[in-house]
Design an enzyme around this catalytic site. Structure first.
Site, mmCIF file in Angstrom:
data_model
loop_
_atom_site.group_PDB
_atom_site.id
_atom_site.type_symbol
_atom_site.label_atom_id
_atom_site.label_comp_id
_atom_site.label_asym_id
_atom_site.label_seq_id
_atom_site.Cartn_x
_atom_site.Cartn_y
_atom_site.Cartn_z
ATOM 1 N N LYS A 56 -2.075 5.565 -14.483
ATOM 2 C CA LYS A 56 -2.099 4.121 -14.704
ATOM 3 C C LYS A 56 -2.661 3.881 -16.100
ATOM 4 C CE LYS A 56 -2.588 2.775 -9.854
ATOM 5 N NZ LYS A 56 -3.508 2.247 -8.813
ATOM 6 N N GLU A 98 -2.095 9.841 -1.442
ATOM 7 C CA GLU A 98 -2.745 9.428 -2.685
ATOM 8 C C GLU A 98 -4.210 9.102 -2.455
ATOM 9 O OE1 GLU A 98 -2.007 6.155 -6.259
ATOM 10 O OE2 GLU A 98 -0.728 6.149 -4.482
ATOM 11 N N ASP A 115 -1.017 6.001 0.791
ATOM 12 C CA ASP A 115 -2.062 5.750 -0.206
ATOM 13 C C ASP A 115 -3.316 5.283 0.511
ATOM 14 O OD1 ASP A 115 -3.637 5.142 -2.363
ATOM 15 O OD2 ASP A 115 -2.383 3.520 -3.120
ATOM 16 N N LYS A 168 0.213 1.798 2.435
ATOM 17 C CA LYS A 168 -1.241 1.847 2.371
ATOM 18 C C LYS A 168 -1.792 2.221 3.750
ATOM 19 C CE LYS A 168 -1.773 0.227 -1.917
ATOM 20 N NZ LYS A 168 -2.528 0.908 -2.986
#
EC number: 4.2.1.113
Length: 375
Positions: free
Chosen positions: A265, A216, A191, A166
């Protein structure tokens, strides 16, 4: 085959994470979720899980809004007329705008029940063929770079096929440089969870030197246009997450050139059937997809495994082992990773047994909705 659901049980669970999980939009120590159980006339249960968070950090949906939508609208719609196949539910739910995570939770329970009635694994009911799936791991923002490197080392040693880190402004280029220096050959991605704007293009370009698999969702959660402007400026493929809530979003993103990879997702797009449609579209366009994670408990994790058996889920997903998040999950056996692979269960439905003792342990409250009285 008619699907004769007699009653639905909604359970509000609260589970403690083994360690805090930090992203650009918040830190999580506990995970609230709604567990959906759909029971047919023969007492067979299908299970679904709402992946919404307790606050609207990731999207506008929350656990409380999901409960409201399920209780007041979606469960009554489920009972409103006969059902022969789970693929009928998206059209039935279409009158309800958005609320995709609530829809996916109920649809998932029906899919599990449907596969069990057929006597086949859920993955087979969806058209999946893989016997095992590759998985990566998602690592939240850590207190220090040294802490991050230590966590990565542990998961690399466990054989995970891809590491996701992240990032956010102030925790990005220098951090990724240190990670790449320490792990020069590890498949690595970043991400951003929408932490940047197009004005940060040069900063995002600086990530190109590290050979990332993808970055991402760098820009706004509802954006396609600025991502389409940004992608030609980057060598690194953009992967869209939050921006893709439907088949049409995916089609527009591919038409515009907003990304080169899509994260699917199940909860974000409204259920397994819509996830499959997006997968099929991307396969036709030659765009790889992978399955993202939402800190799911075992039921949601099992649904992720099932959808990932579709052929074009060509990149390692976020479906890490149960032990990555929980001291004790709500399924048995728990999801295990060996050498970066999860073996797909071959029992009917989701392939795992729900551990009712653990469910009871984590349940804060529950409510039953019967076909004859949905209130």
């Amino acid at each position: 085959m008619a699907i004769n659901i007699e009653y639905v049980i909604l359970r509000h669970l609260q589970m403690e994470l083994k360690a805090p999980f930090t992203t650009s939009f918040g830190t999580f120590q506990t995970k609230e979720l709604i567990l959906v159980e759909a029971v047919d006339c023969d007492g067979v249960s299908g299970w679904g899980e709402s992946v919404a968070f307790s606050a609207p950090w990731y999207s506008e949906e929350t656990v409380k809004t999901n409960w409201h939508m399920l209780e007041e609208f979606l469960v009554p719609l489920l009972f409103s007329k006969p059902l022969r196949h789970p693929a009928e539910l998206p059209e039935r739910f279409a009158a309800i705008r958005q609320n995709n995570m609530a829809k996916a939770a109920l649809e998932g329970a029906v899919w599990d029940l449907y596969a069990k009635r057929l006597g086949v694994p859920l993955c087979q009911a969806l058209g999946g063929t893989k016997k095992e799936i590759e998985v990566g791991v998602s690592i939240g923002i850590q207190p220090t770079v040294a802490d991050l490197l230590q966590v990565i080392e542990r998961y690399v040693a466990q054989g995970y096929r891809r590491i996701k880190v992240k990032i956010k402004p102030g925790w990005d280029v220098d951090v990724i440089r240190d990670v790449r220096r320490a792990f020069p050959d590890v498949p690595l991605m970043a991400d951003a969870n929408s932490a940047y704007t197009f004005a940060d293009a040069k900063r995002l370009q600086a990530l190109d030197e590290f050979g990332l698999m993808m970055i991402e969702q760098p820009l706004a959660a509802d954006d396609l246009v600025d991502h389409a402007r940004l992608q030609p400026l980057l060598q690194t493929p953009i992967c869209l997450d939050e921006s893709i809530r439907s088949y049409d979003d995916a089609r527009k993103a591919l038409d515009l050139g907003s990304c080169r990879i899509i994260n699917i997702k199940i909860g974000r797009v409204g259920g397994l059937w819509e996830a499959k449609r997006i997968h099929d579209l991307c396969a036709e366009r030659g765009v790889s997809v992978w399955c993202g994670g939402m800190l799911e408990a075992g039921v949601g994790r099992a649904h992720n495994i099932a959808i990932t058996t579709l052929e074009n889920f060509a990149l390692p997903g976020d479906t890490a082992a149960s032990s990555h998040y929980w001291e004790r999950d709500i399924i048995t056996p728990e999801v295990e990773v060996q050498g970066g692979l999860i073996r797909v269960p071959n029992a009917p439905g989701i392939g795992y047994e729900v551990d009712r003792r653990q469910v009871e342990r984590y349940t804060q409250f529950a409510k039953v909705f019967h076909r004859t009285a949905t209130a």
